[in-house]
Design an enzyme around this catalytic site. Sequence first.
Site, PDB file in Angstrom:
ATOM      1  CB  VAL A  21      -1.968   8.239   4.820  1.00 21.99           C
ATOM      2  CG1 VAL A  21      -3.219   9.110   4.665  1.00 21.99           C
ATOM      3  CG2 VAL A  21      -0.727   9.066   4.478  1.00 21.99           C
ATOM      4  CG  ASP A  40      -2.622  -2.987   5.986  1.00 26.06           C
ATOM      5  OD1 ASP A  40      -1.658  -3.725   5.702  1.00 26.06           O
ATOM      6  OD2 ASP A  40      -2.576  -1.743   5.900  1.00 26.06           O
ATOM      7  CB  THR A  44       4.107  -1.476   3.106  1.00 24.19           C
ATOM      8  OG1 THR A  44       2.782  -1.099   2.739  1.00 24.19           O
ATOM      9  CG2 THR A  44       4.792  -2.124   1.917  1.00 24.19           C
ATOM     10  CB  ALA A 123      -5.066   7.058  -1.617  1.00 24.97           C
ATOM     11  CE1 TYR A 154       2.419   4.406  -4.867  1.00 20.91           C
ATOM     12  CE2 TYR A 154       3.579   6.373  -5.595  1.00 20.91           C
ATOM     13  CZ  TYR A 154       2.646   5.772  -4.772  1.00 20.91           C
ATOM     14  OH  TYR A 154       1.946   6.519  -3.856  1.00 20.91           O
ATOM     15  NE  ARG A 195       7.112   7.292   2.313  1.00 20.09           N
ATOM     16  CZ  ARG A 195       5.831   6.974   2.485  1.00 20.09           C
ATOM     17  NH1 ARG A 195       4.905   7.572   1.762  1.00 20.09           N
ATOM     18  NH2 ARG A 195       5.487   6.060   3.370  1.00 20.09           N
TER      19      ARG A 195
END
Length: 331
Positions: A21, A40, A44, A123, A154, A195
């Site tokens: 995203v 970043d 991941t 987020a 998480y 996912r």
Amino acid sequence: MSTAFSPTWQHAVVTGGAGFVGSHLCTTLLDTGTEVTCVDDLSTGRAENIAALLEHPGFTWVEANVAEGIPVDLPTDLVLHFASPASPADYLRLPLHTMETGSLGTRHALELAHANGARFVLASTSEVYGDPQQNPQDERYWGHVNPVGPRSVYDEAKRFGEALTTAHADTKGTDTGIVRLFNTYGPRMRGHDGRAVPTFVRQALAGEPLTVTGDGRQTRSLCYVDDTVRGVLAAAAHGMRGPVNIGNPGEITMLDLARLVIILADSDSEIRFVERPTDDPALRCPDITLAHDKLGWEPRVTPVEGLRRTIDWFRAEAAAEARHTMPAPPH
């Protein structure tokens, strides 16, 4: 991509900007004239997601772990905190990193926003609702979360991030917002991130059985990434504190999703049922009344169209990878 916001930002910092995203947010902000610093550590995220942006004069990538600090000195008027492992495969592999990103990383992002008088957007996730006992889930629902289960690293990191963001706004006056994202999917997802959508698409294109957990009756609500980005930036521009759900209220079972992917991918794959993970939510469906009424936002891309675009992207990626690994012809 059409947008439903009127950006006034000069410089945005996007943590996790090389992620799925986050990279789409970076692209959209650049397209609308905002300079972007992507922070970043690639734990991941993928360098490939931002490779095309590195040539853009308004884009800067800073490789850093936000839990250790955010080394950005430029004046900033928007901070989008999207750094975090987001798939079960990642946060189960990186439990401490996930919790440190959600706690220390959120604190550093909030401090950066406060020091610059910038708008801050966290987020968060539908996972703060846990395995919900209310369906659909609206923002007033407190959730049903196991604080010591395997997914807690998480879930609780995001819940703590929300609490920290709220406390920062209350005590320091920081301009904050919270968006709760529901099952975003689309191009730039990793095929092995665990996912459902990328897993099913990868398996269907390879002709492998699609692995549906449990009996497949558990539901998710899929929101195409373009719609998610519009919602996030609409919330940023509006100034609302939230939290606000950003998702598609169209609910689908995992078994029906697997069948749909097989059809859209024109695949001969079969479906294989496997063990369902611990604390896997039975239901996931957002009430988006608040986003609709306050932001004028709702998803536009249908699941069929979004899945087609996603399948096309995965197919193109697989073809490109095959070309790169093809042996050179003999001389």
